[in-house]
Design a protein around this motif. Structure first.
Motif, PDB file in Angstrom:
ATOM      1  N   VAL A  15     -50.896  12.919  10.219  1.00 52.34           N
ATOM      2  CA  VAL A  15     -51.885  11.835  10.309  1.00 52.34           C
ATOM      3  C   VAL A  15     -52.846  12.072  11.466  1.00 52.34           C
ATOM      4  N   VAL A  16     -52.325  12.456  12.618  1.00 52.17           N
ATOM      5  CA  VAL A  16     -53.186  12.739  13.780  1.00 52.17           C
ATOM      6  C   VAL A  16     -54.168  13.856  13.440  1.00 52.17           C
ATOM      7  N   GLU A  17     -53.673  14.922  12.853  1.00 51.01           N
ATOM      8  CA  GLU A  17     -54.529  16.068  12.532  1.00 51.01           C
ATOM      9  C   GLU A  17     -55.578  15.721  11.475  1.00 51.01           C
ATOM     10  N   ILE A  18     -55.195  14.995  10.450  1.00 51.25           N
ATOM     11  CA  ILE A  18     -56.139  14.628   9.393  1.00 51.25           C
ATOM     12  C   ILE A  18     -57.236  13.727   9.942  1.00 51.25           C
ATOM     13  N   LEU A  19     -56.860  12.734  10.747  1.00 50.57           N
ATOM     14  CA  LEU A  19     -57.875  11.845  11.319  1.00 50.57           C
ATOM     15  C   LEU A  19     -58.771  12.595  12.304  1.00 50.57           C
ATOM     16  N   ARG A  20     -58.207  13.548  13.031  1.00 53.67           N
ATOM     17  CA  ARG A  20     -59.008  14.361  13.947  1.00 53.67           C
ATOM     18  C   ARG A  20     -60.040  15.178  13.168  1.00 53.67           C
ATOM     19  N   LYS A  21     -59.610  15.761  12.055  1.00 54.53           N
ATOM     20  CA  LYS A  21     -60.530  16.544  11.225  1.00 54.53           C
ATOM     21  C   LYS A  21     -61.644  15.685  10.644  1.00 54.53           C
ATOM     22  N   LYS A  22     -61.358  14.396  10.460  1.00 50.56           N
ATOM     23  CA  LYS A  22     -62.380  13.459   9.987  1.00 50.56           C
ATOM     24  C   LYS A  22     -63.277  12.985  11.139  1.00 50.56           C
ATOM     25  N   ARG A  23     -62.997  13.492  12.342  1.00 50.03           N
ATOM     26  CA  ARG A  23     -63.741  13.141  13.545  1.00 50.03           C
ATOM     27  C   ARG A  23     -63.661  11.640  13.873  1.00 50.03           C
ATOM     28  N   LEU A  24     -62.481  11.091  13.616  1.00 44.63           N
ATOM     29  CA  LEU A  24     -62.242   9.686  13.946  1.00 44.63           C
ATOM     30  C   LEU A  24     -61.533   9.605  15.288  1.00 44.63           C
ATOM     31  N   ASP A  25     -61.830   8.560  16.028  1.00 39.82           N
ATOM     32  CA  ASP A  25     -61.337   8.398  17.392  1.00 39.82           C
ATOM     33  C   ASP A  25     -59.998   7.662  17.396  1.00 39.82           C
ATOM     34  N   LEU A  26     -58.933   8.379  17.043  1.00 33.66           N
ATOM     35  CA  LEU A  26     -57.593   7.807  17.107  1.00 33.66           C
ATOM     36  C   LEU A  26     -57.165   7.773  18.562  1.00 33.66           C
ATOM     37  N   GLN A  27     -56.818   6.586  19.049  1.00 28.54           N
ATOM     38  CA  GLN A  27     -56.434   6.434  20.451  1.00 28.54           C
ATOM     39  C   GLN A  27     -54.935   6.218  20.621  1.00 28.54           C
ATOM     40  N   ALA A  28     -54.293   5.688  19.601  1.00 24.29           N
ATOM     41  CA  ALA A  28     -52.846   5.450  19.684  1.00 24.29           C
ATOM     42  C   ALA A  28     -52.256   5.421  18.283  1.00 24.29           C
ATOM     43  N   LEU A  29     -51.023   5.904  18.179  1.00 25.85           N
ATOM     44  CA  LEU A  29     -50.284   5.874  16.927  1.00 25.85           C
ATOM     45  C   LEU A  29     -48.821   5.617  17.259  1.00 25.85           C
ATOM     46  N   ARG A  30     -48.268   4.613  16.622  1.00 23.96           N
ATOM     47  CA  ARG A  30     -46.839   4.298  16.785  1.00 23.96           C
ATOM     48  C   ARG A  30     -46.265   4.138  15.376  1.00 23.96           C
ATOM     49  N   ILE A  31     -45.194   4.844  15.102  1.00 21.21           N
ATOM     50  CA  ILE A  31     -44.583   4.798  13.777  1.00 21.21           C
ATOM     51  C   ILE A  31     -43.167   4.262  13.912  1.00 21.21           C
ATOM     52  N   THR A  32     -42.863   3.246  13.129  1.00 20.29           N
ATOM     53  CA  THR A  32     -41.523   2.661  13.088  1.00 20.29           C
ATOM     54  C   THR A  32     -40.940   2.949  11.711  1.00 20.29           C
ATOM     55  N   VAL A  33     -39.723   3.491  11.683  1.00 21.10           N
ATOM     56  CA  VAL A  33     -39.075   3.833  10.418  1.00 21.10           C
ATOM     57  C   VAL A  33     -37.792   3.028  10.296  1.00 21.10           C
ATOM     58  N   ARG A  34     -37.611   2.410   9.132  1.00 21.86           N
ATOM     59  CA  ARG A  34     -36.387   1.670   8.859  1.00 21.86           C
ATOM     60  C   ARG A  34     -35.737   2.271   7.616  1.00 21.86           C
ATOM     61  N   GLY A  35     -34.468   2.593   7.731  1.00 21.71           N
ATOM     62  CA  GLY A  35     -33.756   3.187   6.604  1.00 21.71           C
ATOM     63  C   GLY A  35     -32.581   2.338   6.167  1.00 21.71           C
ATOM     64  N   GLU A  36     -32.434   2.188   4.853  1.00 15.71           N
ATOM     65  CA  GLU A  36     -31.284   1.485   4.282  1.00 15.71           C
ATOM     66  C   GLU A  36     -30.329   2.527   3.730  1.00 15.71           C
ATOM     67  N   GLN A  37     -29.083   2.451   4.201  1.00  9.11           N
ATOM     68  CA  GLN A  37     -28.065   3.413   3.797  1.00  9.11           C
ATOM     69  C   GLN A  37     -27.028   2.757   2.899  1.00  9.11           C
ATOM     70  N   ASP A  38     -26.374   3.589   2.084  1.00 10.27           N
ATOM     71  CA  ASP A  38     -25.244   3.108   1.301  1.00 10.27           C
ATOM     72  C   ASP A  38     -24.179   2.582   2.253  1.00 10.27           C
ATOM     73  N   ASN A  39     -23.363   1.653   1.776  1.00 11.69           N
ATOM     74  CA  ASN A  39     -22.305   1.061   2.598  1.00 11.69           C
ATOM     75  C   ASN A  39     -21.095   1.975   2.774  1.00 11.69           C
ATOM     76  N   ASP A  40     -20.957   2.954   1.887  1.00 14.35           N
ATOM     77  CA  ASP A  40     -19.781   3.820   1.910  1.00 14.35           C
ATOM     78  C   ASP A  40     -20.181   5.261   2.205  1.00 14.35           C
ATOM     79  N   PRO A  41     -19.222   6.044   2.722  1.00 16.54           N
ATOM     80  CA  PRO A  41     -19.503   7.448   3.009  1.00 16.54           C
ATOM     81  C   PRO A  41     -20.041   8.156   1.765  1.00 16.54           C
ATOM     82  N   PRO A  42     -21.005   9.016   1.936  1.00 12.90           N
ATOM     83  CA  PRO A  42     -21.551   9.558   3.173  1.00 12.90           C
ATOM     84  C   PRO A  42     -22.743   8.761   3.721  1.00 12.90           C
TER      85      PRO A  42
END
Length: 135
Positions: free
Chosen positions: A53-80
């Protein structure tokens, strides 16, 4: 070919080293000294798409000043405890960022460039949203 190594350092603690000799400490939650291995997968996904995302926006010559990514994952209740749903939230700041440019950058990363997303997508549904915040 990518190569990584994990070395046991005692208890339930490990050090992972990548092909460029950078390292990360991993452990179980009860050890409390490193990242949970399963959550390192979420970090890898976020970092992979962040680079794109940083590289693509840079190539578009856009002024990205900050990027924060939050990831949430849902896992099965049992192994694995397989991740089945992963949601990625992008929070971006920058002058001149448009919804169209941000959407395109994220979509290109998710669908074309991010190797982690491409690998995980076969098992887990990946969704995303974003917010362009005032700079």
């Amino acid at each position: 070919m990518a190569t990584a190594m994990v070395e046991w350092i005692g208890g339930k603690r490990f050090v992972g080293v990548d092909s460029t000799q950078h390292s990360v400490v991993l452990s179980t939650p009860d050890e409390g000294v490193g990242m949970k291995p399963s959550e390192l997968l979420l970090v890898a996904l976020a970092a992979c798409t962040a680079v794109d995302v940083v590289e693509i926006l840079r190539k578009k010559r856009l002024d990205l000043q900050a990027l924060r990514i939050t990831v949430r994952g849902e896992q099965d209740n049992d192994p694995p405890w397989t991740f089945r749903r992963i949601h990625i939230h992008y929070a971006l700041q920058g002058d001149g960022l448009t919804a169209e440019a941000v959407e395109q950058a994220i979509r290109l990363s998710e669908e074309k460039y991010c190797s982690v997303a491409a690998t995980v997508r076969g098992v887990a549904e990946i969704t995303y949203d974003y917010a362009i915040e005032a700079g």
